[in-house]
Design an enzyme around this catalytic site. Structure first.
Site, PDB file in Angstrom:
ATOM      1  N   ASN A 191     -26.249  31.640   2.535  1.00  0.00           N
ATOM      2  CA  ASN A 191     -26.528  30.273   2.558  1.00  0.00           C
ATOM      3  C   ASN A 191     -27.932  30.060   2.703  1.00  0.00           C
ATOM      4  O   ASN A 191     -28.430  30.073   3.687  1.00  0.00           O
ATOM      5  CB  ASN A 191     -25.883  29.830   3.687  1.00  0.00           C
ATOM      6  CG  ASN A 191     -26.044  28.151   3.796  1.00  0.00           C
ATOM      7  OD1 ASN A 191     -26.709  27.759   3.250  1.00  0.00           O
ATOM      8  ND2 ASN A 191     -25.227  27.621   4.827  1.00  0.00           N
ATOM      9  N   CYS A 226     -28.857  21.515   4.487  1.00  0.00           N
ATOM     10  CA  CYS A 226     -28.266  22.004   3.213  1.00  0.00           C
ATOM     11  C   CYS A 226     -28.309  20.970   1.930  1.00  0.00           C
ATOM     12  O   CYS A 226     -28.009  21.399   0.720  1.00  0.00           O
ATOM     13  CB  CYS A 226     -27.078  22.573   3.432  1.00  0.00           C
ATOM     14  SG  CYS A 226     -27.175  23.958   4.521  1.00  0.00           S
ATOM     15  N   HIS A 234     -22.625  24.040  -2.986  1.00  0.00           N
ATOM     16  CA  HIS A 234     -23.574  24.575  -2.024  1.00  0.00           C
ATOM     17  C   HIS A 234     -22.936  25.852  -1.677  1.00  0.00           C
ATOM     18  O   HIS A 234     -21.512  25.907  -1.589  1.00  0.00           O
ATOM     19  CB  HIS A 234     -23.629  23.619  -0.896  1.00  0.00           C
ATOM     20  CG  HIS A 234     -24.278  24.417   0.499  1.00  0.00           C
ATOM     21  ND1 HIS A 234     -25.658  24.679   0.374  1.00  0.00           N
ATOM     22  CD2 HIS A 234     -24.138  24.461   1.677  1.00  0.00           C
ATOM     23  CE1 HIS A 234     -25.864  25.391   1.493  1.00  0.00           C
ATOM     24  NE2 HIS A 234     -24.871  25.142   2.240  1.00  0.00           N
TER      25      HIS A 234
HETATM   26  N1  ACO Z   1     -18.797  39.539  13.236  1.00  0.00           N
HETATM   27  C1  ACO Z   1     -17.580  39.703  13.821  1.00  0.00           C
HETATM   28  N2  ACO Z   1     -17.048  38.802  14.507  1.00  0.00           N
HETATM   29  C2  ACO Z   1     -17.537  37.627  14.531  1.00  0.00           C
HETATM   30  C3  ACO Z   1     -18.891  37.173  13.892  1.00  0.00           C
HETATM   31  C4  ACO Z   1     -19.555  38.084  13.235  1.00  0.00           C
HETATM   32  N3  ACO Z   1     -20.659  38.026  12.754  1.00  0.00           N
HETATM   33  N4  ACO Z   1     -18.870  35.904  14.062  1.00  0.00           N
HETATM   34  C5  ACO Z   1     -18.119  35.351  14.871  1.00  0.00           C
HETATM   35  N5  ACO Z   1     -17.159  36.559  15.299  1.00  0.00           N
HETATM   36  C6  ACO Z   1     -15.788  36.262  15.908  1.00  0.00           C
HETATM   37  C7  ACO Z   1     -15.678  35.070  16.894  1.00  0.00           C
HETATM   38  O1  ACO Z   1     -16.635  35.466  17.959  1.00  0.00           O
HETATM   39  C8  ACO Z   1     -14.287  35.103  16.978  1.00  0.00           C
HETATM   40  O2  ACO Z   1     -13.935  36.043  17.873  1.00  0.00           O
HETATM   41  P1  ACO Z   1     -12.591  35.488  19.020  1.00  0.00           P
HETATM   42  O3  ACO Z   1     -11.741  35.125  18.301  1.00  0.00           O
HETATM   43  O4  ACO Z   1     -12.337  36.756  19.720  1.00  0.00           O
HETATM   44  O5  ACO Z   1     -13.295  34.233  19.718  1.00  0.00           O
HETATM   45  C9  ACO Z   1     -13.889  35.398  15.770  1.00  0.00           C
HETATM   46  O6  ACO Z   1     -14.832  36.069  14.955  1.00  0.00           O
HETATM   47  C10 ACO Z   1     -13.684  34.291  14.796  1.00  0.00           C
HETATM   48  O7  ACO Z   1     -14.437  33.160  14.778  1.00  0.00           O
HETATM   49  P2  ACO Z   1     -14.554  31.990  14.140  1.00  0.00           P
HETATM   50  O8  ACO Z   1     -15.957  31.159  14.368  1.00  0.00           O
HETATM   51  O9  ACO Z   1     -13.343  31.058  14.281  1.00  0.00           O
HETATM   52  O10 ACO Z   1     -14.518  32.287  12.470  1.00  0.00           O
HETATM   53  P3  ACO Z   1     -14.231  31.402  11.293  1.00  0.00           P
HETATM   54  O11 ACO Z   1     -13.128  31.959  10.507  1.00  0.00           O
HETATM   55  O12 ACO Z   1     -14.487  29.924  11.453  1.00  0.00           O
HETATM   56  O13 ACO Z   1     -15.750  31.931  10.638  1.00  0.00           O
HETATM   57  C11 ACO Z   1     -17.970  30.823  10.062  1.00  0.00           C
HETATM   58  C12 ACO Z   1     -16.830  31.866  11.054  1.00  0.00           C
HETATM   59  C13 ACO Z   1     -17.893  31.816   8.889  1.00  0.00           C
HETATM   60  C14 ACO Z   1     -19.006  30.572  10.453  1.00  0.00           C
HETATM   61  C15 ACO Z   1     -17.205  29.743   9.280  1.00  0.00           C
HETATM   62  O14 ACO Z   1     -16.634  28.943  10.156  1.00  0.00           O
HETATM   63  C16 ACO Z   1     -17.738  28.966   8.582  1.00  0.00           C
HETATM   64  O15 ACO Z   1     -18.482  29.008   7.371  1.00  0.00           O
HETATM   65  N6  ACO Z   1     -18.166  27.674   8.764  1.00  0.00           N
HETATM   66  C17 ACO Z   1     -18.716  26.619   7.917  1.00  0.00           C
HETATM   67  C18 ACO Z   1     -20.451  26.894   7.805  1.00  0.00           C
HETATM   68  C19 ACO Z   1     -20.868  25.772   7.099  1.00  0.00           C
HETATM   69  O16 ACO Z   1     -20.375  25.245   5.977  1.00  0.00           O
HETATM   70  N7  ACO Z   1     -22.069  25.215   7.296  1.00  0.00           N
HETATM   71  C20 ACO Z   1     -22.778  24.029   6.866  1.00  0.00           C
HETATM   72  C21 ACO Z   1     -23.914  24.467   5.627  1.00  0.00           C
HETATM   73  S1  ACO Z   1     -25.173  25.170   6.975  1.00  0.00           S
HETATM   74  C22 ACO Z   1     -26.436  24.151   7.135  1.00  0.00           C
HETATM   75  O17 ACO Z   1     -26.453  22.949   7.159  1.00  0.00           O
HETATM   76  C23 ACO Z   1     -28.012  24.809   7.667  1.00  0.00           C
END
Ligand code: ACO
Length: 323
Positions: A280, A113, A250
């Site tokens: 993203n 990214c 980003h």
């Molecule tokens: N729909 C419904 N529920 C979901 C989904 C979905 N699409 N995805 C995950 N869940 C569930 C999980 O299974 C989990 O359930 P559980 O509590 O029963 O185990 C719950 O939702 C919470 O999951 P988390 O992963 O803790 O959710 P979080 O609030 O962290 O959000 C997210 C996830 C959006 C991915 C976030 O962590 C994020 O944005 N992370 C950073 C991403 C990023 O910046 N990436 C860098 C750039 S990408 C690159 O370089 C290519």
């Protein structure tokens, strides 16, 4: 002193839009969950046969048109991408020919990214030392080709697109500074676990090619790291956070974007947000957001912009720009 100055921007988004409602039909997710956790409402996805190079081509042409330059005026092309058309030749080489540029240096940069900010940083140095007068810098990504459409944790996050800028040597700033970093210690938190040299997994869907991400852990590191790079960038220029007019972050997650905006003390209307409509788009997200803000008339000449990104590697980077 010679600086490089942004003289034109351009971008391209594929026609096909995938909404959260569409994703509800593919995986166990809801529009409410996606919007609450990420801020994303929809993303664009490449058409069958449409490539990163195709999108980069359109974005580059628009940036060159906006800059009022001809292909013969460009003497360097750098493309940030994790999803090149081919393993080789580089997509930048393919673009050199397709855009009708002279036999200028052309390279792809893979910093996930952060790819566009890496590309911008390198091009800026070429111009500062006098080895190039005008450079075409692109971030383009068909990142959805790396997505496992059965994995609800990742497939809801990503979208495709391209953004580009033309930068030119100038006596006045210009790009004030760029900062790039990487640390491979936690490579396993975000990336793929197959590749050309390590090999692919025969018999698995798409030969095992799929983004793997421990989203929660990536989230925490991203917020901490982006806060540090904001400080580093301002300190390097002897500036205060009140000197920044616009944050162009980003576009990974609205919550990460808001945290960085708060760190800068910027009101929400001074933070460029496209993640709601683009998702993203990896290396394309910063130049896409920049182009949209320039074309909408939000960003004006003379204003100070802070561009930043964080991604797989981990990699992170920033640029402070007097537009
Ligand atoms: N729909 C419904 N529920 C979901 C989904 C979905 N699409 N995805 C995950 N869940 C569930 C999980 O299974 C989990 O359930 P559980 O509590 O029963 O185990 C719950 O939702 C919470 O999951 P988390 O992963 O803790 O959710 P979080 O609030 O962290 O959000 C997210 C996830 C959006 C991915 C976030 O962590 C994020 O944005 N992370 C950073 C991403 C990023 O910046 N990436 C860098 C750039 S990408 C690159 O370089 C290519």
């Amino acid at each position: 002193m010679t600086y490089s100055k942004i003289i034109g921007t351009g971008s391209y988004l594929p026609e096909r839009i995938l909404t959260n409602a569409d994703l509800e039909k593919i995986v166990d997710t809801t529009d409410a969950w996606i919007q609450e956790r990420t801020g994303i409402r929809q993303r664009h996805v490449v058409a069958e046969g449409e490539t990163t190079g195709d999108m980069a081509f359109h974005a580059a042409q628009r940036a060159m048109d906006a800059a009022g330059v001809e292909p013969g005026d460009i003497d360097l092309i750098i493309l940030g991408t994790t999803t090149p058309d081919l393993i080789f030749p580089s997509t930048a080489s393919l673009l050199q020919h397709r855009l009708g540029l002279r036999d200028v240096g052309a390279m792809d940069v893979n910093a996930a990214c952060t790819g566009f900010l890496y590309a911008l940083s390198i091009a800026d140095k070429f111009i500062k030392v006098g080895d190039a007068r005008r450079a075409l810098v692109i971030g383009a990504e068909s990142i959805t080709s790396l997505v496992d459409w059965e994995d609800r944790q990742t497939c809801v996050l990503f979208g495709d697109g391209a953004g580009a800028v033309v930068i030119e040597a100038s006596d006045e700033p210009g790009i004030l500074s760029t900062h790039i970093h990487a640390n491979g210690e936690h490579a396993g938190l975000l990336g793929t676990d197959v590749g050309v040299s390590r090999g692919f997994r025969e018999g698995e869907k798409n030969a095992g090619i799929a983004i793997q991400m421990k989203g929660n852990e990536v989230f925490k590191v991203a917020v901490r790291t982006l806060s540090r790079i904001v400080d580093e960038t301002l300190e390097a220029n002897g500036m205060d956070r009140s000197d920044v007019d616009w944050l162009i972050p980003h576009q990974a997650n609205l919550r990460i974007i808001s945290a960085t905006g708060r760190k800068l003390g910027l009101s929400e209307d001074r933070v460029i947000v496209t993640v709601d409509r683009h998702g993203n788009t990896s290396a394309a997200s910063v130049p896409l957001a920049l182009d949209e803000a320039v074309r909408s008339g939000k960003i004006q000449r003379g204003e100070t912009l802070l561009l930043e990104a964080f991604g797989g590697g981990f990699t992170w980077g920033s640029a402070l720009v007097r537009y």
